[in-house]
Design a protein around this motif. Structure first.
Motif, PDB file in Angstrom:
ATOM      1  N   PRO A 272      -3.608  12.627 -12.679  1.00  0.00           N
ATOM      2  CA  PRO A 272      -3.785  11.344 -13.185  1.00  0.00           C
ATOM      3  C   PRO A 272      -4.833  10.550 -12.649  1.00  0.00           C
ATOM      4  N   THR A 273      -5.748   9.750 -13.616  1.00  0.00           N
ATOM      5  CA  THR A 273      -6.858   9.081 -13.245  1.00  0.00           C
ATOM      6  C   THR A 273      -6.177   7.605 -13.176  1.00  0.00           C
ATOM      7  N   ARG A 274      -6.758   6.994 -11.860  1.00  0.00           N
ATOM      8  CA  ARG A 274      -6.518   5.529 -11.745  1.00  0.00           C
ATOM      9  C   ARG A 274      -7.791   4.837 -11.547  1.00  0.00           C
ATOM     10  N   PHE A 275      -7.739   3.538 -12.076  1.00  0.00           N
ATOM     11  CA  PHE A 275      -8.881   2.909 -11.928  1.00  0.00           C
ATOM     12  C   PHE A 275      -8.607   1.846 -10.949  1.00  0.00           C
ATOM     13  N   ILE A 276      -9.230   1.559 -10.036  1.00  0.00           N
ATOM     14  CA  ILE A 276      -8.952   0.896  -8.763  1.00  0.00           C
ATOM     15  C   ILE A 276     -10.082   0.147  -8.336  1.00  0.00           C
ATOM     16  N   GLU A 277     -10.039  -1.221  -7.968  1.00  0.00           N
ATOM     17  CA  GLU A 277     -11.344  -1.936  -7.497  1.00  0.00           C
ATOM     18  C   GLU A 277     -11.699  -1.402  -6.288  1.00  0.00           C
ATOM     19  N   GLU A 278     -13.132  -1.336  -6.104  1.00  0.00           N
ATOM     20  CA  GLU A 278     -13.693  -0.856  -4.846  1.00  0.00           C
ATOM     21  C   GLU A 278     -13.348  -1.183  -3.404  1.00  0.00           C
ATOM     22  N   GLU A 279     -12.870  -2.432  -3.164  1.00  0.00           N
ATOM     23  CA  GLU A 279     -12.491  -2.704  -1.826  1.00  0.00           C
ATOM     24  C   GLU A 279     -11.265  -1.987  -1.536  1.00  0.00           C
ATOM     25  N   GLU A 280     -10.438  -1.878  -2.650  1.00  0.00           N
ATOM     26  CA  GLU A 280      -9.022  -1.140  -2.367  1.00  0.00           C
ATOM     27  C   GLU A 280      -9.209   0.140  -2.321  1.00  0.00           C
ATOM     28  N   VAL A 281     -10.252   0.536  -2.807  1.00  0.00           N
ATOM     29  CA  VAL A 281     -10.545   2.307  -2.851  1.00  0.00           C
ATOM     30  C   VAL A 281     -10.871   2.511  -1.543  1.00  0.00           C
ATOM     31  N   LYS A 282     -11.871   1.505  -0.920  1.00  0.00           N
ATOM     32  CA  LYS A 282     -12.202   1.884   0.608  1.00  0.00           C
ATOM     33  C   LYS A 282     -10.947   2.170   1.530  1.00  0.00           C
ATOM     34  N   THR A 283     -10.038   1.048   1.393  1.00  0.00           N
ATOM     35  CA  THR A 283      -8.867   0.891   2.075  1.00  0.00           C
ATOM     36  C   THR A 283      -7.964   2.421   1.862  1.00  0.00           C
ATOM     37  N   ILE A 284      -8.066   2.681   0.460  1.00  0.00           N
ATOM     38  CA  ILE A 284      -7.135   3.980   0.268  1.00  0.00           C
ATOM     39  C   ILE A 284      -7.638   5.086   0.776  1.00  0.00           C
ATOM     40  N   PHE A 285      -9.075   5.226   1.001  1.00  0.00           N
ATOM     41  CA  PHE A 285      -9.739   6.496   1.482  1.00  0.00           C
ATOM     42  C   PHE A 285      -9.622   6.344   3.110  1.00  0.00           C
ATOM     43  N   LYS A 286      -9.562   5.257   3.476  1.00  0.00           N
ATOM     44  CA  LYS A 286      -9.650   5.103   5.049  1.00  0.00           C
ATOM     45  C   LYS A 286      -8.178   5.560   5.407  1.00  0.00           C
ATOM     46  N   ASP A 287      -7.219   5.197   4.839  1.00  0.00           N
ATOM     47  CA  ASP A 287      -5.848   5.538   4.895  1.00  0.00           C
ATOM     48  C   ASP A 287      -5.657   6.830   4.833  1.00  0.00           C
TER      49      ASP A 287
ATOM     50  N   MET B 122       0.562  -1.326  -0.040  1.00  0.00           N
ATOM     51  CA  MET B 122       0.051   0.046   0.115  1.00  0.00           C
ATOM     52  C   MET B 122       0.941   1.347  -0.126  1.00  0.00           C
ATOM     53  N   SER B 123       0.636   2.181  -1.017  1.00  0.00           N
ATOM     54  CA  SER B 123       1.486   3.269  -0.979  1.00  0.00           C
ATOM     55  C   SER B 123       0.820   4.480   0.210  1.00  0.00           C
ATOM     56  N   SER B 124       1.851   5.493   0.388  1.00  0.00           N
ATOM     57  CA  SER B 124       1.423   6.280   1.381  1.00  0.00           C
ATOM     58  C   SER B 124       0.226   7.115   0.574  1.00  0.00           C
ATOM     59  N   PRO B 125      -0.490   7.757   1.238  1.00  0.00           N
ATOM     60  CA  PRO B 125      -1.670   8.437   0.660  1.00  0.00           C
ATOM     61  C   PRO B 125      -1.050   9.801  -0.073  1.00  0.00           C
ATOM     62  N   ALA B 126      -1.606  10.072  -1.181  1.00  0.00           N
ATOM     63  CA  ALA B 126      -1.087  10.990  -1.996  1.00  0.00           C
ATOM     64  C   ALA B 126      -1.038  12.323  -1.125  1.00  0.00           C
ATOM     65  N   GLY B 127      -0.059  13.090  -1.167  1.00  0.00           N
ATOM     66  CA  GLY B 127       0.212  14.306  -0.712  1.00  0.00           C
ATOM     67  C   GLY B 127       1.006  14.215   0.555  1.00  0.00           C
ATOM     68  N   THR B 128       1.577  12.924   1.259  1.00  0.00           N
ATOM     69  CA  THR B 128       2.195  12.978   2.310  1.00  0.00           C
ATOM     70  C   THR B 128       3.541  13.273   2.353  1.00  0.00           C
ATOM     71  N   SER B 129       4.401  13.231   1.108  1.00  0.00           N
ATOM     72  CA  SER B 129       5.602  13.665   1.013  1.00  0.00           C
ATOM     73  C   SER B 129       5.700  15.249   1.162  1.00  0.00           C
TER      74      SER B 129
END
Length: 458
Positions: free
Chosen positions: A143-158, A1-8
């Motif tokens: 840039p747009t990324r197509f991501i499966e829904e279960e993974e999107v949930k995890t990304i947004f929670k993180d 899992m990458s760090s949420p966008a903007g962390t750096s």
């Protein structure tokens, strides 16, 4: 899992702040009695007295969700509200303090990291309404990324609950949205996610119109007279922003527009010092440049904007091709036939049979409007839900025995799992059946096996 966008970006901006353990509940309790404007202006020229030190390390997130909405006269409940896009900007709240004059405003916008996600599971749910057509395909700032829904949930929670600072600790998060109560309700309904459970979220701005009223730009609505806060488009119009070609209702674009208006409202006295109370500025340009020009300049950074590691750049929902072509240019479109539509029987389904080409059964939205034959009474007596009856009809159309079996399995379990008493009863019934058969053939009549062997001999 990458760090949420903007962390750096956030880590470098907060590097000079003294590192101390952060007590999120202490910050929530402190901010609770204050208005949205007071909270945000704490990071400009109006610091709140006795603020917890951890507040200085707060991260701002302006999120925007887009979901599938349908013609009110033909709503399919199974599809209504499906989340299709997630966009957000991420920025250090202390960056607001660095904007001391109008000429600093463009640099403030560039402090943000921006992301745009299309939920791969639902990317075929595209609105035909004029104002929404192709908005999901036109992310101007990320840039747009197509991501499966279960993974999107995890990304947004993180994103909300795992913004890591340089010392590895989590940063407090302030959500800045418009109509955020609607987005949060969709997140709860569609993803079963309660943001109140996320420890890092210390404050939420639900309405930019309310923020503008607190800043004295617009009047507070009189609820007794049925007045409401103006919509987002009205706020954009108030700042005289020409939105032609700016692709509203794209998740990332709207996140940028929300963030910009929030910054403009917070810095309103500095940006527009001679504006009378209760009015938008007659000239909303900032340091001689209109806001749309600032956005177009920001859009030139899209190519250098870090993109999420998860997902893919392109996905075709017609043929499932990855990083090859978009759905609108699918070379296989004419060869793809939906088994549900092509097998829909009867004159009433003739139109759906004609529209079977170009989509897969697993993404068929027409099926919910198919005319299906009446089920036999014995089946209706099982009290199978309408949703499962549709699944049964779908399974019958494509001969999906697994799906058919699932529907009946569910119906059998409606009465609860079988207990020992049920099993004992079945065993007793089986013993009775065996005794009856033994008595039937006790006079020497041939068994079924004997019958078959006799036929083989002949």
């Amino acid at each position: 899992m990458s760090s949420p966008a903007g962390t750096s970006n956030i880590e470098s901006s907060l590097a000079s702040i003294s590192l101390q353990p952060i007590n999120f509940q202490e910050i929530r309790d402190f901010l609770g009695p204050h208005t949205d404007l007071q909270v945000l202006r704490h990071f400009t020229t109006h610091p709140l007295p006795n603020a917890p030190p951890g507040l200085e390390r707060a991260v701002g997130i302006a999120p925007d969700f887009e979901w599938h909405s349908q013609n009110p006269n033909n709503i399919i409940p199974q599809l209504e509200g499906k989340i299709t896009q997630v966009g957000y900007t991420v920025f250090p709240m202390c960056a607001l303090r660095e904007c001391k004059k109008p000429a600093d405003f463009p640099a403030l916008l560039k402090k943000a990291s921006i992301a745009h996600i299309r939920v791969q599971d639902n990317c075929h749910l595209r609105s035909k309404a004029r104002i929404f057509v192709n908005t999901e395909c036109n992310s101007l700032y990320a840039p747009t990324r197509f991501i499966e829904e279960e993974e999107v949930k995890t990304i947004f929670k993180d994103l909300l609950d795992n913004q890591l600072l340089e010392d590895g600790s989590k940063a407090p998060v302030i959500i800045i949205g418009h109509g955020w109560e609607h987005d949060e309700l969709q997140i709860k309904n569609q993803w079963k996610m309660k943001l109140s459970k996320l420890d890092s979220v210390v404050y939420k701005v639900f309405s930019l119109a309310k923020l503008a009223a607190q800043a004295g730009i617009i009047p507070f609505p009189d609820r007794h007279l049925g007045q409401t806060y103006p919509k987002f488009d009205s706020l954009l119009a108030g700042f005289q922003i020409d939105m032609t070609g700016m692709w509203r209702h794209n998740g990332a674009n709207d996140a940028v527009y929300q963030m910009t208006l929030a910054f403009a409202i917070v810095h309103f006295p500095m940006l527009y010092p001679n504006t009378p109370a209760g009015r938008f500025p007659t000239d909303s340009s900032i340091a001689g440049r209109n806001i749309k020009d600032l956005w177009l300049e920001l859009a030139t950074n899209k190519g250098s904007m870090p993109k999420l590691a998860e997902g893919v750049d392109e996905f075709c929902y017609r043929c499932d091709a990855i990083d090859d072509h978009c759905a609108d240019k699918c070379p296989m479109q004419e060869n793809i036939i939906c088994e549900l539509c092509s097998n829909a029987l009867g004159k009433k389904n003739a139109d759906y049979r004609k529209r079977a080409r170009g989509h897969q059964a697993k993404r068929c939205t027409l099926f919910y409007n198919h005319h299906v034959r009446k089920f036999p009474q014995w089946l209706m007596d099982l009290n199978i839900s309408l949703e499962n009856l549709r699944k049964l009809s779908q399974g019958m159309a494509v001969k999906d025995l697994e799906l058919i079996g699932f529907v009946f399995y569910t119906a059998i379990l409606q009465g609860g799992p079988m207990g020992n008493d049920d099993i004992v009863t079945l065993e007793a019934d089986e013993e009775t059946r065996r005794a009856r058969e033994e008595a039937l053939y006790s006079d020497g009549e041939p068994t079924l096996v004997d019958d078959l062997e006799a036929e083989d001999v002949d």
